[in-house]
Design an enzyme around this catalytic site. Structure first.
Site, mmCIF file in Angstrom:
data_model
loop_
_atom_site.group_PDB
_atom_site.id
_atom_site.type_symbol
_atom_site.label_atom_id
_atom_site.label_comp_id
_atom_site.label_asym_id
_atom_site.label_seq_id
_atom_site.Cartn_x
_atom_site.Cartn_y
_atom_site.Cartn_z
ATOM 1 N N CYS A 1 -29.977 -39.498 -53.351
ATOM 2 C CA CYS A 1 -29.817 -38.067 -53.020
ATOM 3 C C CYS A 1 -29.684 -37.983 -51.514
ATOM 4 O O CYS A 1 -30.626 -37.622 -50.804
ATOM 5 C CB CYS A 1 -31.049 -37.267 -53.445
ATOM 6 S SG CYS A 1 -31.460 -37.396 -55.181
ATOM 7 N N GLU B 1 -24.314 -38.748 -53.148
ATOM 8 C CA GLU B 1 -24.547 -37.317 -52.938
ATOM 9 C C GLU B 1 -23.567 -36.564 -53.819
ATOM 10 O O GLU B 1 -22.385 -36.849 -53.829
ATOM 11 C CB GLU B 1 -24.368 -36.958 -51.454
ATOM 12 C CG GLU B 1 -24.321 -35.476 -51.141
ATOM 13 C CD GLU B 1 -25.531 -34.679 -51.615
ATOM 14 O OE1 GLU B 1 -26.682 -35.073 -51.345
ATOM 15 O OE2 GLU B 1 -25.331 -33.632 -52.276
ATOM 16 N N ASP C 1 -34.837 -39.113 -52.854
ATOM 17 C CA ASP C 1 -35.372 -38.016 -52.029
ATOM 18 C C ASP C 1 -34.930 -36.738 -52.729
ATOM 19 O O ASP C 1 -33.920 -36.131 -52.381
ATOM 20 C CB ASP C 1 -34.789 -38.124 -50.613
ATOM 21 C CG ASP C 1 -35.397 -37.107 -49.666
ATOM 22 O OD1 ASP C 1 -36.490 -36.591 -49.962
ATOM 23 O OD2 ASP C 1 -34.782 -36.836 -48.619
ATOM 24 N N CYS D 1 -40.137 -33.158 -50.349
ATOM 25 C CA CYS D 1 -40.697 -32.442 -49.209
ATOM 26 C C CYS D 1 -41.480 -31.266 -49.769
ATOM 27 O O CYS D 1 -41.171 -30.103 -49.500
ATOM 28 C CB CYS D 1 -39.591 -31.973 -48.279
ATOM 29 S SG CYS D 1 -40.302 -31.250 -46.802
HETATM 30 C C1 LIG Z 1 -33.851 -33.268 -50.408
HETATM 31 S S1 LIG Z 1 -32.148 -33.368 -50.201
HETATM 32 C C2 LIG Z 1 -31.957 -34.989 -49.533
HETATM 33 C C3 LIG Z 1 -32.171 -35.063 -48.038
HETATM 34 C C4 LIG Z 1 -31.651 -36.387 -47.465
HETATM 35 N N1 LIG Z 1 -32.263 -37.529 -48.110
HETATM 36 C C5 LIG Z 1 -31.871 -36.498 -45.970
HETATM 37 O O1 LIG Z 1 -32.844 -37.084 -45.544
HETATM 38 O O2 LIG Z 1 -31.026 -35.976 -45.228
HETATM 39 C C6 LIG Z 1 -31.555 -33.574 -51.832
HETATM 40 C C7 LIG Z 1 -30.068 -33.817 -51.930
HETATM 41 O O3 LIG Z 1 -29.766 -34.160 -53.277
HETATM 42 C C8 LIG Z 1 -28.506 -33.617 -53.613
HETATM 43 N N2 LIG Z 1 -28.418 -33.571 -55.076
HETATM 44 C C9 LIG Z 1 -28.812 -32.600 -55.931
HETATM 45 N N3 LIG Z 1 -28.596 -32.959 -57.186
HETATM 46 C C10 LIG Z 1 -28.057 -34.190 -57.146
HETATM 47 C C11 LIG Z 1 -27.608 -35.095 -58.147
HETATM 48 N N4 LIG Z 1 -27.675 -34.788 -59.438
HETATM 49 N N5 LIG Z 1 -27.101 -36.280 -57.746
HETATM 50 C C12 LIG Z 1 -27.026 -36.602 -56.435
HETATM 51 N N6 LIG Z 1 -27.420 -35.766 -55.448
HETATM 52 C C13 LIG Z 1 -27.935 -34.583 -55.813
HETATM 53 C C14 LIG Z 1 -28.501 -32.284 -52.933
HETATM 54 O O4 LIG Z 1 -27.172 -31.822 -52.758
HETATM 55 C C15 LIG Z 1 -29.194 -32.604 -51.623
HETATM 56 O O5 LIG Z 1 -28.255 -32.948 -50.647
#
Ligand SMILES: C[S@@+](CC[C@H](N)C(=O)[O-])C[C@H]1O[C@@H](n2cnc3c(N)ncnc32)[C@H](O)[C@@H]1O
Length: 445
Positions: free
Chosen positions: A266, A291, A332, A385
């Site tokens: 993620c 992502e 994450d 978080c």
């Molecule tokens: C908490 S954020 C991650 C922050 C990132 N690790 C950072 O440190 O910059 C969660 C991310 O997961 C993505 N996301 C949501 N559902 C997802 C999925 N099914 N597969 C992959 N990514 C996903 C969201 O778009 C978002 O960018």
């Protein structure tokens, strides 16, 4: 009367209310456009952010003072009432000035009748101080201690309850945790491993080496990272120390066998992927970064430029990446973000408890997918978080039960970090560690 800082605060509050703007994006841009800086900018910021944070308490007070339900009060007048009562209850602005400046803004924008209404309500608000109002309108501390603290610290009740649950119902500590959401976090930087040391970065930026993360630096209060040369040169990045610690924990778990393929499931916008990428570059490994959202995947590519990171725009639950192939995997997960409320003044009022069920389902599916992708003997870090038990220990316990994965004692990968409780997971807190409230569990397949 010309009052640029209060007018800017009021206009930003309108944008937050009307179009779900983020106060910490809309206000700085208003201040720039209008050439407001120095003490005036600081005043506008304090009033706007403070009013956003205190909204629940202010609305409860205003409801006691107004002659009609708040839902029937025109939005712009409600913004002004909130701004005026914030100054009355939570700042050192003298009461007559708090009322008069607000009434003047309303008169200039909306005419005398509206100004008269705002004047009358604010005079009633000014009849008691904040403690007096909390005593009058909050649930009694003896009957409902969490409800009382939620009102006193202006948090939605469900969030205060979530913090209480995660803190083992320690009410004194709950008060500290809620109070910490009203403080402005210091800017933290990561010195990218292999490119610059924390000591060098601190020297170049005038910051302090961070207490826990060996690659962390804290900028001085009010420090603006925008123009820092080490950031422009991709030697460093802005990143909360808690985010650094969870990545360092994942990277430091001892593994038997290979250690060349890492995965971030993620990744957007890419802060953790960039730290993983820098570490992997020093160790001869590579990172696949997944992502789902295209625009966020682009941000991952930007933040990981020059690092051994390959970005995949796919759903992490069904990525098509090889199973049983990765040595270290980060999940994450998308979450409520309750651990970072101090960064977004209005966020506590925007999140709804009914967002949780969908997030928990997604978190569980992503963690199960990660356990399919990691090799036997490899390690998965599950990170949020948020300290909400449903999306932290709840998800992990459920997935461990379904998959038979083993939970490692994560605390040993956070050397020198105090107050980590009984494990095996780690929950960081703003009031304990000065970090966002990151959660980290380490699982082995
Ligand atoms: C908490 S954020 C991650 C922050 C990132 N690790 C950072 O440190 O910059 C969660 C991310 O997961 C993505 N996301 C949501 N559902 C997802 C999925 N099914 N597969 C992959 N990514 C996903 C969201 O778009 C978002 O960018």
């Amino acid at each position: 009367m010309d009052d640029p800082p209060r007018q800017a605060a009021l206009d930003a509050l309108a944008a937050v209310r009307e179009r779900d703007a983020y106060a910490n994006l809309v206000l700085p841009s208003l201040l720039r456009q209008r050439g407001i800086n120095g003490r005036d900018a600081a005043l506008a910021t304090e009033l706007c952010y403070g009013t956003c944070r205190a909204q629940g308490l202010l609305d409860a007070v205003l409801q006691s003072c107004a002659d009609r339900p708040l839902s029937e009060i025109d939005g712009e007048l409600l913004d002004a009432l909130r701004l005026g009562s914030y100054q009355l209850l939570r700042t050192r602005v003298p009461p007559h000035a708090a009322v008069a400046t607000t009434v003047d803004l309303v008169r200039a924008g909306r005419g005398s009748a509206a100004a008269g209404f705002v004047n009358a309500v604010l005079r009633r608000v000014g009849e008691q101080d904040e403690d007096g109002w909390v005593a009058a309108i909050a649930p009694a501390a003896d009957d409902d201690p969490v409800g009382h603290l939620a009102m006193a610290h202006s948090h939605p009740r469900w969030i205060a309850q979530a913090f209480a649950d995660a803190l083992g119902d320690d009410l004194e500590e709950l008060a500290e945790a809620l109070a910490a959401d009203d403080t402005r976090p210091l800017v933290h930087l990561t010195a990218r491993p292999g490119q610059i040391s924390a000591a060098e970065l601190a020297e170049l930026t005038g910051g302090q080496v961070a207490p826990y993360s060996p690659c962390g630096v804290h900028l001085a209060d009010g420090g603006d990272p925008g123009e820092l040369i080490p950031i422009r040169d991709h030697l460093a990045q802005v990143q909360d120390e808690g985010s650094q610690l969870v990545i360092l924990a994942l990277a430091s778990v001892p593994l038997d066998g290979t250690d060349t393929r890492w995965l971030d499931l993620c990744a957007g916008p890419g802060g953790k992927a960039a730290l993983l990428g820098s570490l992997s570059a020093t160790r001869g490994s590579t990172v696949d970064a997944v992502e789902k959202a295209e625009h966020r995947a682009r941000l991952v590519s930007q933040s990981c430029a020059g690092l051994p990171v390959t970005v995949h725009i796919v759903d992490g639950r069904d990525s098509g990446l090889p199973e049983r192939a990765y040595d270290r995997v980060l999940v994450d997960a998308p979450c409520t973000g309750l651990g970072a409320l101090r960064r977004r003044p209005e966020a506590r009022w925007r999140r709804q408890s009914n967002d949780l069920a969908g997030l928990v389902r997604l978190q569980r599916e992503l963690l199960i997918a990660a356990l399919r992708l990691v090799r036997p003997g490899g390690v998965v870090a599950y990170v949020t978080c948020s300290p909400h038990l449903d999306e932290t220990v709840g998800v992990v316990a459920d997935v461990v039960r379904r998959t038979g994965a083993t939970q490692l004692d994560a605390r040993s990968q956070f050397p020198g970090v105090p107050r980590l409780d009984d494990g095996p997971y780690v929950q960081l807190w703003p009031h304990r560690h000065g970090t966002d409230a990151m959660f980290c569990a380490l699982l082995r397949r």
